[in-house]
Design an enzyme around this catalytic site. Structure first.
Site, PDB file in Angstrom:
ATOM      1  N   ASP A   1       0.804  -1.222   0.000  1.00 39.50           N
ATOM      2  CA  ASP A   1       0.000   0.000   0.000  1.00 39.50           C
ATOM      3  C   ASP A   1       0.840   1.277   0.000  1.00 39.50           C
ATOM      4  OD1 ASP A   1      -2.357  -1.409  -0.051  1.00 39.50           O
ATOM      5  OD2 ASP A   1      -2.566  -1.454   2.126  1.00 39.50           O
ATOM      6  N   VAL A   2       1.995   1.235   0.657  1.00 35.95           N
ATOM      7  CA  VAL A   2       2.787   2.464   0.778  1.00 35.95           C
ATOM      8  C   VAL A   2       3.487   2.830  -0.530  1.00 35.95           C
ATOM      9  CG1 VAL A   2       3.180   2.176   3.248  1.00 35.95           C
ATOM     10  CG2 VAL A   2       4.838   1.267   1.627  1.00 35.95           C
TER      11      VAL A   2
END
Lengths: 464, 135
Positions: free
Chosen positions: A393-394
């Site tokens: 996600d990052v």
């Protein structure tokens, strides 16, 4: 020991604690800071032991020996990957200790000079009730966090109908009980207050999912400080007040930094339920039949060897697979071949603030090769290979481009700007936020499917 | 009737009385000052504690913002260790002679806090040991 002398020594201890935190501003001074912390603690304990209230030592010595042995044993045995749950467990102990001290002060107020049984000063009662409540919330909240981190229960957020109204009602009830308790000083209400606070702490953390744990741990860190503070007010002990305030504000700042790293408000995190959508792919992606380029360890080794610069982006998956040592070996070989290697750490990577930094340090990665998001994000554009290991996600560009995405607005590492992106992942499953990562389908992305540790070891073999 | 000698005597007496009065007043004002002074100490320990608290929050705020993000994990474990200074409250509860509920609670709290103190500082030291500059 006279009262003013002990007050003076408490002040010295408080200053030592401030120096302990001050030392953490750089890795060079940090170890000295820790020594300051230990010295402060020894001063505080010896000063209290020398005070006229303490006359019988045998039980105290037994307690310290038992507790000290257990604590020392755990701290020496613990794996660095298990650090988040250890810290959560330690927080719960502070909370429980606060409850115990409040109970002792309630049962024997004379010892603390806050009145006599049945006629405790109202101000002390208020402070006692607050310290007690926060302590009990910290205790059960930390236990839930520990269970989630340790994998004893599922990390998924647990939500049920009417959760927020129930929590709200419980919160209001707690405040009413505190008022009632202060007016009546009844032991029954004291007990009820403890039980309800315990339940409240449990309900408060249950709906919060695994990847929000960095915020939860920081928050509980903060609570444990405020609980100590409340007890400090009750006992009119300035050292406890100062220390509690230091710890409380420290935890609050960390919570703030973590929330900012996810672009979410603290309220949003506390309300919980994030990440429940799981797998609900965003419309228009048509993920099923899109082409993904996947490669082998040999392909990856070839690309890495021919790169001039590599940025490694570690995430929680690296911690789970214990891949940090194999990863560092890989980086060492690359460095020997003249490749410039650096590491990029997202603020919320891992399960507690700074988790990745500790794991990399454990694997002997020099800390001056490890950079924070703000320091390194611009360098991706001029980098040949971004090596993403266990993070998802990052790195998702949807956070910048897709306003409908749940992670929209979250600061991300711009790995997509690198010439080639290598993604070490076990499967195509979406990340914690339940969002498809657009990056997997790009032309310059190569997926390396497999366990992070095994993949690193195979790349090392291929490089040699 | 108005002989100067008695008049002088009377004046002397008056002056003496005035002097006594002034001394009384002085003592009274001293007493007053003392009692308000005591009131200031006995009546507002809470404000005094609140002052300490507020200043400590500010110190904490500025010190913690200066902590490098790389050391946030050790920060967490060291704050955890020092918050166990709650052991001073536990020691006072466990300190008196005899056995009672308060002493038992104090004993339990001493154990819990001791686990944290030793565990917290040792694990912090272990972490910081890893952040040595590598050659």
């Amino acid at each position: 020991m006279s009262e003013s002398l002990s007050a003076l020594l408490y002040l010295v201890a408080a200053i030592c604690f401030i120096m302990a935190l001050r030392g953490l501003s750089s890795p060079e001074t940090a170890r000295g800071g820790n020594i300051f912390g230990i010295v402060g603690m020894v001063i505080a304990i010896l000063t209290t032991l020398a005070s006229p209230e303490v006359v019988s030592y045998w039980l105290i010595v037994i307690g310290i020996v038992i507790g000290g042995a257990v604590g020392a044993y755990i701290a020496r045995q613990i794996q660095m990957t298990a650090l988040p749950q250890l810290v959560a467990a330690f927080h719960s102990l502070v909370g429980l200790a606060a409850v115990c001290v409040a109970a002792a002060a309630f049962a024997a107020p004379e010892a603390y000079g806050i009145g006599i049984r049945g006629a405790i000063h109202p101000a002390s009662l208020v402070e006692m009730a607050i310290g007690l409540t926060i302590g009990a919330i910290t205790f059960t909240g930390s236990i839930v966090a520990f269970a989630k981190l340790q994998g004893l229960v599922s990390g998924r957020p647990l939500t049920f109908a009417g959760q927020h109204p129930i929590n709200l009602a419980l919160g209001i009830l707690l405040i009413a009980l505190i008022v009632l308790f202060v007016m009546t000083e009844s032991s029954g209400l004291f007990l009820l207050l403890v039980l309800l606070s315990l339940a409240f702490g449990f309900l408060l953390i249950v709906p919060i999912g695994g990847a929000d744990m960095p915020v939860v741990i920081s928050m509980l860190n903060s609570y444990s400080g405020w609980a100590a503070c409340g007890i400090g007010f009750t006992l009119s002990n300035s050292l406890l007040i100062i220390t509690g305030a230091l710890v409380g504000s420290s935890g609050a700042i960390l919570s703030y930094i973590m929330c900012k790293g996810m672009n979410r408000s603290i309220i949003n995190v506390i309300l919980g339920g994030f990440g429940t959508e799981g797998g609900a792919a965003p419309a228009g992606a048509g993920a099923g039949d899109r082409l993904v380029k996947s490669g082998s360890a040999e392909d990856a080794a070839f690309i890495l060897k021919n790169a001039g610069s590599v940025i490694i982006v570690p995430g929680y998956g690296m911690a789970v697979a214990q891949a940090q040592h194999a990863l560092r070996e890989m980086a060492d070989i690359l460095k020997k071949d003249g490749v410039k290697v650096s590491y990029a750490i997202h603020p919320v990577a891992g399960r507690m603030p700074g988790h990745m930094n500790v794991l990399l340090a454990e694997a002997n990665v020099p800390y001056d090769e490890v950079f924070e998001l703000d320091e390194i994000n611009r360098d991706f554009a001029s980098t040949d290979v971004a090596f993403v290991i266990g993070a998802n996600d990052v790195t998702n560009p949807a956070a910048k481009t897709d306003p409908t995405s749940p992670i929209y607005g979250m600061p991300i590492l711009d790995v997509e700007r690198a010439k080639t992106v290598l993604f070490v992942k076990r499967s195509m499953a979406s990340g914690y936020a339940g969002v498809e990562n657009e990056l997997f389908y790009r032309d310059n992305t190569m997926m390396l499917f497999g366990d992070a540790k095994k993949m690193c070891e195979e790349i090392v073999k291929a490089l040699e | 009737m108005a002989d100067p000698a008695s008049l002088g005597q009377r004046a002397g007496e008056l002056a003496g009385e005035a002097g006594a009065l002034a001394r009384n007043l002085d003592a009274l004002s001293q007493q007053l000052a003392l009692s308000t002074h005591q009131a200031a100490h006995a009546g507002t320990p809470f404000v005094f504690e609140l002052t300490i608290f507020a200043l400590a929050v500010f110190v904490g705020y500025y010190v913690v913002w200066r902590v490098t993000p790389a050391l946030h994990s050790p920060l967490m474990s060291v704050t955890n260790a020092i918050s166990s200074v709650i052991i001073v409250g536990a020691l006072i509860a466990a300190g008196p002679f005899g056995l009672g509920f308060a002493k038992l609670m104090g004993f339990v709290a001493v154990i819990l806090a001791a686990v944290n103190i030793f565990g917290g500082f040792i694990v912090t030291q272990r972490m910081l040991q890893m952040f040595q500059r590598k050659k």
